[in-house]
Write a protein that holds these residues in place. Structure first.
Motif, PDB file in Angstrom:
ATOM      1  N   THR A 188       6.925  -1.433 -18.106  1.00 16.39           N
ATOM      2  CA  THR A 188       6.058  -0.499 -17.400  1.00 16.39           C
ATOM      3  C   THR A 188       6.828   0.338 -16.382  1.00 16.39           C
ATOM      4  OG1 THR A 188       5.502  -2.295 -15.874  1.00 16.39           O
ATOM      5  CG2 THR A 188       3.956  -1.859 -17.651  1.00 16.39           C
ATOM      6  N   SER A 189       6.297   1.541 -16.089  1.00 18.77           N
ATOM      7  CA  SER A 189       6.953   2.433 -15.130  1.00 18.77           C
ATOM      8  C   SER A 189       6.562   2.066 -13.707  1.00 18.77           C
ATOM      9  CB  SER A 189       6.538   3.884 -15.408  1.00 18.77           C
ATOM     10  OG  SER A 189       5.157   4.062 -15.145  1.00 18.77           O
ATOM     11  N   ASP A 190       7.350   2.546 -12.752  1.00 13.40           N
ATOM     12  CA  ASP A 190       7.100   2.239 -11.345  1.00 13.40           C
ATOM     13  C   ASP A 190       5.815   2.878 -10.836  1.00 13.40           C
ATOM     14  OD1 ASP A 190       9.441   0.803 -11.247  1.00 13.40           O
ATOM     15  OD2 ASP A 190      10.642   2.473 -10.502  1.00 13.40           O
ATOM     16  N   SER A 191       5.378   3.965 -11.476  1.00 11.48           N
ATOM     17  CA  SER A 191       4.189   4.672 -10.999  1.00 11.48           C
ATOM     18  C   SER A 191       2.897   4.128 -11.593  1.00 11.48           C
ATOM     19  CB  SER A 191       4.297   6.159 -11.340  1.00 11.48           C
ATOM     20  OG  SER A 191       4.388   6.338 -12.752  1.00 11.48           O
ATOM     21  N   ALA A 192       2.995   3.189 -12.546  1.00 12.94           N
ATOM     22  CA  ALA A 192       1.806   2.655 -13.201  1.00 12.94           C
ATOM     23  C   ALA A 192       0.996   1.791 -12.237  1.00 12.94           C
ATOM     24  CB  ALA A 192       2.202   1.845 -14.425  1.00 12.94           C
ATOM     25  N   LEU A 213      -3.490   3.575 -15.507  1.00 13.76           N
ATOM     26  CA  LEU A 213      -4.161   2.350 -15.094  1.00 13.76           C
ATOM     27  C   LEU A 213      -3.971   1.326 -16.217  1.00 13.76           C
ATOM     28  CD1 LEU A 213      -5.855   1.353 -12.666  1.00 13.76           C
ATOM     29  CD2 LEU A 213      -7.888   1.869 -14.002  1.00 13.76           C
ATOM     30  N   THR A 214      -2.922   0.537 -16.118  1.00 16.23           N
ATOM     31  CA  THR A 214      -2.570  -0.390 -17.188  1.00 16.23           C
ATOM     32  C   THR A 214      -3.582  -1.527 -17.315  1.00 16.23           C
ATOM     33  OG1 THR A 214      -1.163  -1.634 -15.676  1.00 16.23           O
ATOM     34  CG2 THR A 214      -0.112   0.094 -16.979  1.00 16.23           C
ATOM     35  N   GLN A 215      -3.714  -2.012 -18.532  1.00 23.25           N
ATOM     36  CA  GLN A 215      -4.609  -3.118 -18.843  1.00 23.25           C
ATOM     37  C   GLN A 215      -3.797  -4.312 -19.333  1.00 23.25           C
ATOM     38  OE1 GLN A 215      -7.828  -2.823 -18.188  1.00 23.25           O
ATOM     39  NE2 GLN A 215      -7.602  -0.658 -17.623  1.00 23.25           N
ATOM     40  N   PRO A 216      -4.363  -5.517 -19.300  1.00 25.53           N
ATOM     41  CA  PRO A 216      -3.652  -6.659 -19.872  1.00 25.53           C
ATOM     42  C   PRO A 216      -3.362  -6.412 -21.349  1.00 25.53           C
ATOM     43  CG  PRO A 216      -5.486  -7.421 -18.534  1.00 25.53           C
ATOM     44  CD  PRO A 216      -5.622  -5.931 -18.646  1.00 25.53           C
ATOM     45  N   PRO A 217      -2.208  -6.849 -21.842  1.00 24.43           N
ATOM     46  CA  PRO A 217      -1.853  -6.594 -23.241  1.00 24.43           C
ATOM     47  C   PRO A 217      -2.721  -7.397 -24.207  1.00 24.43           C
ATOM     48  CG  PRO A 217      -0.298  -8.116 -22.265  1.00 24.43           C
ATOM     49  CD  PRO A 217      -1.182  -7.648 -21.147  1.00 24.43           C
ATOM     50  N   THR A 218      -2.894  -6.872 -25.388  1.00 26.13           N
ATOM     51  CA  THR A 218      -3.609  -7.599 -26.435  1.00 26.13           C
ATOM     52  C   THR A 218      -2.595  -8.382 -27.269  1.00 26.13           C
ATOM     53  OG1 THR A 218      -3.516  -5.653 -27.864  1.00 26.13           O
ATOM     54  CG2 THR A 218      -5.509  -5.970 -26.570  1.00 26.13           C
ATOM     55  N   ASN A 233      -3.132  -3.462 -14.056  1.00 23.42           N
ATOM     56  CA  ASN A 233      -2.657  -4.804 -14.340  1.00 23.42           C
ATOM     57  C   ASN A 233      -1.211  -5.026 -13.920  1.00 23.42           C
ATOM     58  OD1 ASN A 233      -3.009  -7.465 -15.802  1.00 23.42           O
ATOM     59  ND2 ASN A 233      -1.322  -6.619 -16.982  1.00 23.42           N
ATOM     60  N   VAL A 234      -0.376  -4.005 -14.101  1.00 25.00           N
ATOM     61  CA  VAL A 234       1.034  -4.176 -13.742  1.00 25.00           C
ATOM     62  C   VAL A 234       1.195  -4.408 -12.245  1.00 25.00           C
ATOM     63  CG1 VAL A 234       1.529  -1.716 -13.414  1.00 25.00           C
ATOM     64  CG2 VAL A 234       3.354  -3.258 -14.124  1.00 25.00           C
ATOM     65  N   CYS A 235       0.340  -3.816 -11.414  1.00 24.18           N
ATOM     66  CA  CYS A 235       0.398  -4.063  -9.967  1.00 24.18           C
ATOM     67  C   CYS A 235       0.094  -5.524  -9.658  1.00 24.18           C
ATOM     68  CB  CYS A 235      -0.614  -3.178  -9.232  1.00 24.18           C
ATOM     69  SG  CYS A 235      -0.217  -1.434  -9.255  1.00 24.18           S
ATOM     70  N   VAL A 236      -0.884  -6.072 -10.380  1.00 24.48           N
ATOM     71  CA  VAL A 236      -1.235  -7.479 -10.182  1.00 24.48           C
ATOM     72  C   VAL A 236      -0.065  -8.368 -10.572  1.00 24.48           C
ATOM     73  CG1 VAL A 236      -2.854  -9.307 -10.820  1.00 24.48           C
ATOM     74  CG2 VAL A 236      -3.676  -6.952 -10.593  1.00 24.48           C
ATOM     75  N   LEU A 237       0.576  -8.047 -11.682  1.00 26.80           N
ATOM     76  CA  LEU A 237       1.736  -8.833 -12.119  1.00 26.80           C
ATOM     77  C   LEU A 237       2.879  -8.748 -11.111  1.00 26.80           C
ATOM     78  CD1 LEU A 237       1.862  -8.010 -15.953  1.00 26.80           C
ATOM     79  CD2 LEU A 237       0.726  -9.909 -14.793  1.00 26.80           C
ATOM     80  N   HIS A 238       3.120  -7.537 -10.585  1.00 27.53           N
ATOM     81  CA  HIS A 238       4.162  -7.382  -9.568  1.00 27.53           C
ATOM     82  C   HIS A 238       3.813  -8.193  -8.312  1.00 27.53           C
ATOM     83  CE1 HIS A 238       7.065  -4.659 -11.254  1.00 27.53           C
ATOM     84  NE2 HIS A 238       6.144  -3.768 -11.599  1.00 27.53           N
ATOM     85  N   CYS A 279       0.706  -0.781  -4.141  1.00 25.51           N
ATOM     86  CA  CYS A 279       0.307  -0.546  -5.521  1.00 25.51           C
ATOM     87  C   CYS A 279      -1.136  -1.014  -5.751  1.00 25.51           C
ATOM     88  CB  CYS A 279       1.265  -1.279  -6.456  1.00 25.51           C
ATOM     89  SG  CYS A 279       1.099  -0.872  -8.214  1.00 25.51           S
ATOM     90  N   LEU A 280      -1.479  -2.147  -5.175  1.00 19.85           N
ATOM     91  CA  LEU A 280      -2.831  -2.684  -5.315  1.00 19.85           C
ATOM     92  C   LEU A 280      -3.852  -1.811  -4.592  1.00 19.85           C
ATOM     93  CD1 LEU A 280      -1.974  -6.454  -4.769  1.00 19.85           C
ATOM     94  CD2 LEU A 280      -2.718  -5.411  -6.926  1.00 19.85           C
ATOM     95  N   GLU A 281      -3.478  -1.314  -3.424  1.00 16.80           N
ATOM     96  CA  GLU A 281      -4.380  -0.420  -2.680  1.00 16.80           C
ATOM     97  C   GLU A 281      -4.678   0.826  -3.507  1.00 16.80           C
ATOM     98  OE1 GLU A 281      -5.908  -1.005   0.048  1.00 16.80           O
ATOM     99  OE2 GLU A 281      -4.710  -2.210   1.451  1.00 16.80           O
ATOM    100  N   ARG A 282      -3.659   1.388  -4.133  1.00 16.95           N
ATOM    101  CA  ARG A 282      -3.853   2.591  -4.958  1.00 16.95           C
ATOM    102  C   ARG A 282      -4.710   2.278  -6.177  1.00 16.95           C
ATOM    103  NH1 ARG A 282       1.623   4.427  -6.737  1.00 16.95           N
ATOM    104  NH2 ARG A 282       0.490   6.234  -7.580  1.00 16.95           N
ATOM    105  N   THR A 283      -4.531   1.092  -6.734  1.00 17.46           N
ATOM    106  CA  THR A 283      -5.343   0.688  -7.881  1.00 17.46           C
ATOM    107  C   THR A 283      -6.815   0.594  -7.498  1.00 17.46           C
ATOM    108  OG1 THR A 283      -3.541  -0.516  -8.941  1.00 17.46           O
ATOM    109  CG2 THR A 283      -5.767  -1.173  -9.528  1.00 17.46           C
TER     110      THR A 283
END
Length: 446
Positions: A190-194, A64-69, A197-202, A221-225
């Motif tokens: 990021t990987s395809d399975s992540a 579950l990726t987070q926005p980068p610092t 945040n990466v789903c939002v960016l995609h 991706c968003l549904e899974r998140t």
């Protein structure tokens, strides 16, 4: 040997019983004790199996990726500009915190700033009255230089405060917008399975490209998140925007609900307020959409996507001049111009009957959807032989578009006369619509 088990044996050697002699428990020892080692062994096997399963789940569980610092350091090449550079840094940090794509770190940049994903180093210098800003992005852990560039901000008679504001606006968008450098770097690593945040960016990238397949993948991706984290406000907001594109009552209702859920979690997010504005447009609540879009602008005036969203809502509400002004504002940085800002300009040119300008602008809009229909309609009005090809592209994307055209236009709340004109252009391009007035299509608007 005694069958009762009373013979002498070495310690650790179990008694051997003749084959065929029934087993009897020794006096005073419960019968279940003979089976206790089996029970313990079975329990141990279950525990080990559960441990392996848990370990496997934890290992294979989606990230579950987070926005980068991001840490920021600003300096001046000329010592006389140190004070101005320091004030610019303060404005830039404030601007960056208004974006949801990253988290600004309070940790100073240096060899010990291991918790920071990216270091942004900026050098500020004067070029006459103008200001040049050199920047570079360094990966926090490895120290590798990832990207560098120079931005020029023209004075044009502006006050020093206005100049600093322009520098902050230019740099914050360059770094943190949907098309910003850090966003692109995050998508690349990021990987395809992540998830997260990466789903939002995609999703934002897919919507910007207008690519139906990418949008569909991003929605999954968003549904899974959201299944993993139901209170992920940015994921709910992005999924709301995608869901509203379906242009049916069920999808519109869900888009509104997702946007409301996101607002309940994070009302101070520009992403969330933009999603609410779009959902309200789809539901026919243009006044509410204007309120939400203006809230987004107040929360993040430096985000070109916010300006583009407000431009689109203003256009739907019939405020043509204001919509064009806001679309122009969204396009201040040539490499960050949102797709929607160009679409607003193309729609306005079409509304005015400037078919050539509408066609040229529409061709600059990536992907299909309304833009694809507008391309075909403008060429149809011009009598261009290319209109048929554009129409075939629309049919490839929406095989049923002739029967769902009005519903799709209503979802954007465009004025009935504009919709009728686009339909006329599509007819000239070769579309075959059923004869029907637009009155019933707009019946849901309140």
């Amino acid at each position: 040997m005694d069958s009762s088990g009373g013979g002498n044996h070495d310690i650790g050697e179990p008694p051997v019983e003749p084959i065929g002699v029934p087993k009897t428990a020794a006096p005073g020892i419960p019968r279940r004790s003979r089976f206790w080692p089996v029970v313990v062994s079975a329990a141990a096997i279950v525990c080990v199996t559960a441990g392996v399963a848990a370990g496997t789940w934890l290992y294979s569980r989606p990230v579950l990726t987070q926005p980068p610092t991001v840490g920021v350091a600003v300096g001046a090449l000329d010592p006389e500009l140190d004070g101005e550079a320091s004030l610019t840094r303060d404005m830039l940090l404030t601007a960056l915190t208004q974006f949801q794509t990253l988290t600004v770190s309070a940790e100073p940049i240096g060899p010990h700033a291991s918790k920071t994903d990216y270091h942004v180093e900026i050098r500020y210098y004067a070029d006459g009255e103008d200001r040049n800003v050199w920047w570079q992005i360094v990966e926090g852990k490895s120290g590798h230089l990832l990207k560098a560039g120079v931005e020029n901000v023209k004075a044009n008679g502006k006050s020093p405060v206005a100049m600093r504001e322009d520098v902050a606006a230019t740099l914050s968008g360059k770094l943190a917008a949907t098309k910003g450098v850090i966003t692109l770097l995050e998508l690349r690593k990021t990987s395809d399975s992540a998830l997260g945040n990466v789903c939002v960016l995609h999703a934002e990238g897919a919507l910007e490209d207008g690519d139906a397949r990418k949008i569909g993948r991003a929605a999954k991706c968003l549904e899974r998140t959201l299944k993993l984290d139901p209170k992920h406000a940015d994921a709910a907001a992005a999924l709301s925007v995608i869901t509203a594109l379906n242009a049916d009552e069920h999808s519109t209702a869900r888009a509104v609900q997702l946007a409301e859920d996101a607002v309940a979690v994070d009302p101070l997010s520009d992403r969330v307020q933009m999603a609410m504005a779009r959902a309200q447009v789809a539901a026919g609540k243009t006044d509410g959409a204007l309120i939400s879009a203006n809230r987004a602008l107040a929360l993040n005036p430096h985000n070109p996507d916010v300006a583009a969203t407000l431009a689109s809502v203003l256009f739907s509400a019939g405020y043509w001049d204001a919509a064009n002004d806001m679309a122009a504002d969204a396009g201040r940085s040539p490499d960050l111009v949102p797709r929607e800002a160009i679409l607003v300009k193309a729609l306005d040119a079409y509304r005015r009957g400037d078919w050539s300008d509408a066609s040229l602008l529409a061709e600059q809009v990536t992907g299909g959807g309304v833009a694809g229909m507008l391309k075909a309609a403008a060429l149809g009005q011009l009598g261009s032989p290319e209109a048929a090809q554009r129409l075939s592209e629309v049919r490839a994307e929406f095989p049923d578009f002739e029967s769902t055209f009005r519903a799709r236009m209503v979802a954007h709340r465009y004025r009935p006369d504009l919709v009728a004109s686009i339909e006329d252009g599509l007819r000239k391009a070769g579309a075959r619509f059923r004869l029907k007035t637009l009155a019933s299509a707009y019946a849901r608007e309140d």
